[in-house]
Design a protein around this motif. Structure first.
Motif, short mmCIF file in Angstrom:
data_model
loop_
_atom_site.label_atom_id
_atom_site.label_comp_id
_atom_site.label_asym_id
_atom_site.label_seq_id
_atom_site.Cartn_x
_atom_site.Cartn_y
_atom_site.Cartn_z
N ALA A 15 0.82 -1.20 0.00
CA ALA A 15 0.00 0.00 0.00
C ALA A 15 0.87 1.26 0.00
O ALA A 15 0.60 2.21 -0.74
N ARG A 19 1.06 4.12 -2.84
CA ARG A 19 0.78 5.52 -2.48
C ARG A 19 1.93 6.41 -2.91
O ARG A 19 1.71 7.52 -3.42
N ASP A 44 -6.12 3.65 -10.56
CA ASP A 44 -7.07 3.24 -9.52
C ASP A 44 -6.30 2.51 -8.43
O ASP A 44 -5.77 1.43 -8.65
N SER A 46 -7.22 1.09 -5.48
CA SER A 46 -7.74 -0.16 -4.91
C SER A 46 -7.54 -1.35 -5.85
O SER A 46 -7.16 -2.43 -5.40
N SER A 47 -7.78 -1.16 -7.14
CA SER A 47 -7.57 -2.29 -8.05
C SER A 47 -6.09 -2.60 -8.21
O SER A 47 -5.71 -3.77 -8.34
N LEU A 49 -3.83 -2.22 -5.85
CA LEU A 49 -3.43 -2.90 -4.62
C LEU A 49 -3.87 -4.35 -4.62
O LEU A 49 -3.09 -5.24 -4.27
N SER A 50 -5.11 -4.60 -5.03
CA SER A 50 -5.57 -5.99 -5.07
C SER A 50 -4.79 -6.80 -6.11
O SER A 50 -4.50 -7.97 -5.89
N HIS A 114 -3.49 9.58 3.30
CA HIS A 114 -3.52 8.12 3.34
C HIS A 114 -2.12 7.54 3.51
O HIS A 114 -1.94 6.53 4.19
#
Length: 135
Positions: A15, A19, A44, A46-47, A49-50, A114
């Protein structure tokens, strides 16, 4: 034991890396606010990171083919950079620049907050693990 420590901190590490990369992209957008024809970029989070978590820490490398035994062997690693997308502007510019400073400032600040919270979380995790080891 080291694998367990790596697994415990891996999510926050990925993460924080994403960032930091997003901060670079947003900084580049802000720096090119007056460049004619510059297209603002972002990804994006979140995508990405996943996707990074699904890929794991597999070492991906590419080696060069050689045609002679005297050639130097070359090898490079494949970076897991997120897919940069072009930002769709809400208000078009005459010179073709798609950077909207208000949007970039908000995204830059949000990402910075964040990132700071991620540092706080990983610091707390390290303190917790250190406390468990010392007792």
């Amino acid at each position: 034991m080291v694998d367990k420590l790596d697994a415990a901190l891996r999510f926050q590490q990925e993460a924080l890396n994403l960032r930091a990369r997003r901060q670079e992209v947003l900084s580049s957008n802000i720096a090119h606010a007056d460049t004619p024809g510059y297209k603002a970029r972002d990804f994006d989070f979140s995508s990405s990171l996943s996707q990074a978590m699904a890929q794991g820490r597999q070492a991906q490398s590419v080696s060069m083919n050689t045609t002679s035994a005297r050639h130097i062997q070359g090898e490079a690693s494949i970076s897991n950079d997120p897919d940069l997308l072009y930002r769709v502007p809400t208000q078009s510019s005459i010179d073709g620049n798609t950077v909207e400073m208000d949007v970039e400032r908000v995204n830059f600040t949000d990402n910075a907050v964040h990132y700071e919270s991620g540092l706080t979380i990983i610091g707390a995790q390290i303190k917790s693990l250190l406390s468990a080891v010392q007792q």
